[in-house]
Design a protein around this motif. Structure first.
Motif, PDB file in Angstrom:
ATOM      1  N   THR A   1       0.837  -1.199   0.000  1.00 19.24           N
ATOM      2  CA  THR A   1       0.000   0.000   0.000  1.00 19.24           C
ATOM      3  C   THR A   1       0.874   1.253   0.000  1.00 19.24           C
ATOM      4  O   THR A   1       2.081   1.192   0.242  1.00 19.24           O
ATOM      5  CB  THR A   1      -0.912   0.028   1.235  1.00 19.24           C
ATOM      6  OG1 THR A   1      -0.091   0.000   2.420  1.00 19.24           O
ATOM      7  CG2 THR A   1      -1.831  -1.186   1.245  1.00 19.24           C
ATOM      8  N   GLY A   2       0.253   2.383  -0.254  1.00 21.21           N
ATOM      9  CA  GLY A   2       0.961   3.649  -0.194  1.00 21.21           C
ATOM     10  C   GLY A   2       1.906   3.902  -1.356  1.00 21.21           C
ATOM     11  O   GLY A   2       2.748   4.816  -1.299  1.00 21.21           O
ATOM     12  N   VAL A   3       1.793   3.112  -2.440  1.00 24.34           N
ATOM     13  CA  VAL A   3       2.664   3.282  -3.607  1.00 24.34           C
ATOM     14  C   VAL A   3       1.938   4.095  -4.669  1.00 24.34           C
ATOM     15  O   VAL A   3       0.751   3.876  -4.924  1.00 24.34           O
ATOM     16  CB  VAL A   3       3.083   1.920  -4.190  1.00 24.34           C
ATOM     17  CG1 VAL A   3       3.900   2.094  -5.463  1.00 24.34           C
ATOM     18  CG2 VAL A   3       3.860   1.109  -3.167  1.00 24.34           C
ATOM     19  N   VAL A   4       2.630   5.025  -5.263  1.00 22.70           N
ATOM     20  CA  VAL A   4       2.091   5.763  -6.405  1.00 22.70           C
ATOM     21  C   VAL A   4       2.995   5.486  -7.598  1.00 22.70           C
ATOM     22  O   VAL A   4       4.195   5.263  -7.434  1.00 22.70           O
ATOM     23  CB  VAL A   4       2.012   7.282  -6.129  1.00 22.70           C
ATOM     24  CG1 VAL A   4       1.030   7.572  -5.021  1.00 22.70           C
ATOM     25  CG2 VAL A   4       3.385   7.846  -5.799  1.00 22.70           C
ATOM     26  N   PRO A   5       2.440   5.459  -8.810  1.00 22.44           N
ATOM     27  CA  PRO A   5       3.266   5.182  -9.985  1.00 22.44           C
ATOM     28  C   PRO A   5       4.385   6.207 -10.126  1.00 22.44           C
ATOM     29  O   PRO A   5       4.169   7.410  -9.970  1.00 22.44           O
ATOM     30  CB  PRO A   5       2.274   5.286 -11.143  1.00 22.44           C
ATOM     31  CG  PRO A   5       0.938   5.030 -10.531  1.00 22.44           C
ATOM     32  CD  PRO A   5       1.022   5.620  -9.155  1.00 22.44           C
ATOM     33  N   SER A   6       5.578   5.729 -10.403  1.00 21.02           N
ATOM     34  CA  SER A   6       6.714   6.626 -10.543  1.00 21.02           C
ATOM     35  C   SER A   6       6.652   7.368 -11.875  1.00 21.02           C
ATOM     36  O   SER A   6       6.423   6.771 -12.925  1.00 21.02           O
ATOM     37  CB  SER A   6       8.025   5.847 -10.472  1.00 21.02           C
ATOM     38  OG  SER A   6       9.124   6.713 -10.724  1.00 21.02           O
TER      39      SER A   6
ATOM     40  N   GLY B   1      -4.286   2.367 -10.824  1.00 26.11           N
ATOM     41  CA  GLY B   1      -4.892   1.206 -10.192  1.00 26.11           C
ATOM     42  C   GLY B   1      -3.940   0.032 -10.029  1.00 26.11           C
ATOM     43  O   GLY B   1      -4.243  -0.924  -9.311  1.00 26.11           O
ATOM     44  N   HIS B   2      -2.800   0.100 -10.690  1.00 22.25           N
ATOM     45  CA  HIS B   2      -1.767  -0.950 -10.608  1.00 22.25           C
ATOM     46  C   HIS B   2      -0.417  -0.253 -10.475  1.00 22.25           C
ATOM     47  O   HIS B   2       0.394  -0.242 -11.394  1.00 22.25           O
ATOM     48  CB  HIS B   2      -1.806  -1.841 -11.852  1.00 22.25           C
ATOM     49  CG  HIS B   2      -3.067  -2.610 -12.010  1.00 22.25           C
ATOM     50  ND1 HIS B   2      -4.250  -2.031 -12.447  1.00 22.25           N
ATOM     51  CD2 HIS B   2      -3.359  -3.923 -11.780  1.00 22.25           C
ATOM     52  CE1 HIS B   2      -5.188  -2.951 -12.487  1.00 22.25           C
ATOM     53  NE2 HIS B   2      -4.686  -4.108 -12.076  1.00 22.25           N
ATOM     54  N   PRO B   3      -0.159   0.352  -9.313  1.00 22.81           N
ATOM     55  CA  PRO B   3       0.982   1.264  -9.175  1.00 22.81           C
ATOM     56  C   PRO B   3       2.337   0.605  -8.948  1.00 22.81           C
ATOM     57  O   PRO B   3       3.352   1.289  -8.998  1.00 22.81           O
ATOM     58  CB  PRO B   3       0.587   2.090  -7.949  1.00 22.81           C
ATOM     59  CG  PRO B   3      -0.196   1.132  -7.105  1.00 22.81           C
ATOM     60  CD  PRO B   3      -0.978   0.304  -8.086  1.00 22.81           C
ATOM     61  N   VAL B   4       2.357  -0.695  -8.684  1.00 20.04           N
ATOM     62  CA  VAL B   4       3.600  -1.361  -8.300  1.00 20.04           C
ATOM     63  C   VAL B   4       4.307  -1.918  -9.537  1.00 20.04           C
ATOM     64  O   VAL B   4       3.812  -2.834 -10.191  1.00 20.04           O
ATOM     65  CB  VAL B   4       3.353  -2.490  -7.291  1.00 20.04           C
ATOM     66  CG1 VAL B   4       4.674  -3.085  -6.826  1.00 20.04           C
ATOM     67  CG2 VAL B   4       2.537  -1.983  -6.102  1.00 20.04           C
ATOM     68  N   ALA B   5       5.472  -1.364  -9.854  1.00 17.68           N
ATOM     69  CA  ALA B   5       6.252  -1.826 -11.007  1.00 17.68           C
ATOM     70  C   ALA B   5       7.010  -3.098 -10.633  1.00 17.68           C
ATOM     71  O   ALA B   5       7.762  -3.121  -9.658  1.00 17.68           O
ATOM     72  CB  ALA B   5       7.223  -0.746 -11.464  1.00 17.68           C
ATOM     73  N   VAL B   6       6.792  -4.161 -11.400  1.00 20.75           N
ATOM     74  CA  VAL B   6       7.482  -5.440 -11.203  1.00 20.75           C
ATOM     75  C   VAL B   6       8.164  -5.801 -12.524  1.00 20.75           C
ATOM     76  O   VAL B   6       7.937  -5.152 -13.554  1.00 20.75           O
ATOM     77  CB  VAL B   6       6.496  -6.540 -10.769  1.00 20.75           C
ATOM     78  CG1 VAL B   6       5.946  -6.265  -9.370  1.00 20.75           C
ATOM     79  CG2 VAL B   6       5.360  -6.695 -11.778  1.00 20.75           C
ATOM     80  N   PRO B   7       9.009  -6.816 -12.534  1.00 13.20           N
ATOM     81  CA  PRO B   7       9.679  -7.166 -13.792  1.00 13.20           C
ATOM     82  C   PRO B   7       8.692  -7.543 -14.892  1.00 13.20           C
ATOM     83  O   PRO B   7       7.655  -8.148 -14.644  1.00 13.20           O
ATOM     84  CB  PRO B   7      10.549  -8.368 -13.402  1.00 13.20           C
ATOM     85  CG  PRO B   7      10.799  -8.195 -11.940  1.00 13.20           C
ATOM     86  CD  PRO B   7       9.520  -7.618 -11.393  1.00 13.20           C
ATOM     87  N   MET B   8       9.046  -7.157 -16.109  1.00 12.49           N
ATOM     88  CA  MET B   8       8.277  -7.564 -17.276  1.00 12.49           C
ATOM     89  C   MET B   8       8.863  -8.878 -17.782  1.00 12.49           C
ATOM     90  O   MET B   8      10.002  -8.925 -18.243  1.00 12.49           O
ATOM     91  CB  MET B   8       8.344  -6.525 -18.390  1.00 12.49           C
ATOM     92  CG  MET B   8       7.539  -6.910 -19.624  1.00 12.49           C
ATOM     93  SD  MET B   8       7.866  -5.811 -21.026  1.00 12.49           S
ATOM     94  CE  MET B   8       9.506  -6.399 -21.509  1.00 12.49           C
ATOM     95  N   VAL B   9       8.093  -9.948 -17.678  1.00 14.27           N
ATOM     96  CA  VAL B   9       8.516 -11.244 -18.196  1.00 14.27           C
ATOM     97  C   VAL B   9       8.303 -11.257 -19.709  1.00 14.27           C
ATOM     98  O   VAL B   9       7.265 -10.816 -20.209  1.00 14.27           O
ATOM     99  CB  VAL B   9       7.717 -12.388 -17.542  1.00 14.27           C
ATOM    100  CG1 VAL B   9       8.020 -13.717 -18.213  1.00 14.27           C
ATOM    101  CG2 VAL B   9       8.033 -12.462 -16.051  1.00 14.27           C
ATOM    102  N   GLU B  10       9.296 -11.742 -20.428  1.00 15.05           N
ATOM    103  CA  GLU B  10       9.160 -11.900 -21.882  1.00 15.05           C
ATOM    104  C   GLU B  10       9.623 -13.295 -22.275  1.00 15.05           C
ATOM    105  O   GLU B  10      10.763 -13.668 -22.043  1.00 15.05           O
ATOM    106  CB  GLU B  10       9.982 -10.863 -22.646  1.00 15.05           C
ATOM    107  CG  GLU B  10       9.910 -11.038 -24.163  1.00 15.05           C
ATOM    108  CD  GLU B  10      10.805 -10.061 -24.921  1.00 15.05           C
ATOM    109  OE1 GLU B  10      11.584 -10.513 -25.779  1.00 15.05           O
ATOM    110  OE2 GLU B  10      10.729  -8.847 -24.633  1.00 15.05           O
ATOM    111  N   PHE B  11       8.708 -14.074 -22.832  1.00 10.71           N
ATOM    112  CA  PHE B  11       9.061 -15.389 -23.371  1.00 10.71           C
ATOM    113  C   PHE B  11       9.698 -15.191 -24.745  1.00 10.71           C
ATOM    114  O   PHE B  11       9.145 -14.497 -25.602  1.00 10.71           O
ATOM    115  CB  PHE B  11       7.813 -16.257 -23.535  1.00 10.71           C
ATOM    116  CG  PHE B  11       7.467 -17.105 -22.347  1.00 10.71           C
ATOM    117  CD1 PHE B  11       7.747 -16.685 -21.063  1.00 10.71           C
ATOM    118  CD2 PHE B  11       6.836 -18.327 -22.507  1.00 10.71           C
ATOM    119  CE1 PHE B  11       7.411 -17.461 -19.956  1.00 10.71           C
ATOM    120  CE2 PHE B  11       6.489 -19.111 -21.418  1.00 10.71           C
ATOM    121  CZ  PHE B  11       6.778 -18.683 -20.147  1.00 10.71           C
TER     122      PHE B  11
END
Length: 362
Positions: free
Chosen positions: A75-80, A279-289
């Motif tokens: 919680t408490g995360v805003v998009p960078s 609505g989806h502020p948490v940046a996580v790794p982008m998986v690429e197959f």
């Protein structure tokens, strides 16, 4: 007692029940090489991944509502909106080989062996219909980093009746999907999602946010379906690259459609920068197959277990050991490097590697 969001709308459930009544999903069975019953390839076109498949109890979802809360939630995360120093690369590889095939899907059909179309699994050697976070975590893996016990899978590819399996370690990238690569944080333990949709048509596949170059072989690119032929040479394989969403809602490890807790980045207004949506502020790794199938020549009999080439999709179930994933993300993605599976960038040897010669934390 855990709180649960609203269940699937009645209309959606009604549609699923109607589909069942009309016979969709009543699959003919055939015996696989493992001796288990599997849906016959000709009868499983566009089947397997439906929202209704998730509304059942499983080891990670005991009340069967399809929602698996993250504990703790972020919680408490805003998009960078920051723009860090320009680095062309911010990625590392998870090189994982094929382990087995089976008509299972522990995300869409947990606890129901044989309910899905046939999948080709990579990474964790134990992945099956009954897999949970606990069963995968710390398990044996074909990924170069022993700490990566994640499950990776996609519909099996056939030429006629012959199953075509990728040979050797396949390239699975972990990249920054947002401009501020320094804001990317590791996946939470147990996060899972489906990328793409086996029921999508050719136009939807071509315009999917994860589309990179489509199916390619030789000098043929951007094919939404399998090309009619590929050069019949030993060095030619059929390839595809497809990218996953890289923004997480911070709340759920899974949702009933296996997608709503994830989102693709959006463009920052007035710029060409990518950032996570509110609505989806948490940046996580982008998986690429980036998959390579050893098949060429006449491609008229090539198909996926899920249907035509544009039905391609894949699943990811995170079971990395947390400290190792954090080290790889911090060193390679946040550090702006182009790393191999050891976390080593040969163009920046001065940065060292995140892992030792055995692909483990030093």
């Amino acid at each position: 007692m855990r709180s649960s969001p609203k269940r699937l709308p009645a209309l959606l459930l009604g549609t699923a029940l109607l589909a069942g009544a009309l016979g969709f999903g009543n699959l003919a069975r055939a015996t696989t090489d493992s001796g288990r019953e599997a849906p016959a390839a000709a009868a499983v076109v566009h089947t397997g991944h439906t929202a209704a498949g998730s509304t059942q109890a499983s080891g990670d979802d005991p009340d069967g509502d399809g929602y698996i809360p993250a504990v703790p939630q972020v919680t408490g995360v805003v998009p960078s909106t920051a723009t860090p120093p320009a680095r062309y690369f911010h990625e590392f590889q998870a090189n994982c080989s094929v382990t087995h095939t089976a008509p299972d899907d522990p995300i869409v059909y947990p606890g129901r062996p044989g309910a899905s179309h046939d999948h080709t699994f990579m990474g964790n050697t134990s992945t099956d219909a009954g897999s949970t976070t606990a069963s995968l975590y710390g398990g044996a893996t074909t990924c170069r980093a022993p700490a990566d016990a994640s499950g990776y899978w996609m519909p099996s590819l056939y030429k006629g009746d012959r199953k075509i399996l990728p040979v050797g370690p396949q390239t699975i990238y972990y990249k920054a999907g947002v401009t501020d690569y320094t804001s990317v944080r590791p996946f939470p333990k147990g996060l899972r999602f489906v990328v793409g949709d086996p029921q999508q048509n050719a136009d939807a596949f071509r315009h999917h946010r994860g589309f990179v170059e489509g199916w390619e072989c030789g000098d043929s690119y951007f094919n939404v379906d399998f090309p009619a032929s590929c050069p019949d040479r030993a060095d030619v394989q059929l390839n595809i690259r497809f990218q996953a969403p890289s923004c997480w809602d911070g709340k759920y490890l899974d949702t009933p459609d296996h997608k709503s807790h994830m989102a693709y980045p959006v463009v920052k207004p007035g710029t060409n920068d990518n950032m996570c949506p509110a609505g989806h502020p948490v940046a996580v790794p982008m998986v690429e197959f980036k998959m390579a199938f050893p098949v060429n020549g006449d491609m008229s009999q090539v198909r996926l277990a899920s249907g035509r080439g544009y039905s391609f999709h894949y699943d990811f179930f995170n079971a990395w050991e947390e400290r190792t994933l954090k080290a790889m993300v911090g060193h390679c993605i946040v550090g702006g490097l182009q790393c191999d599976a050891r976390g080593y960038d040969q163009t920046h040897p001065e940065a060292g590697a995140a892992l030792n010669q055995d692909y483990r934390l030093p």
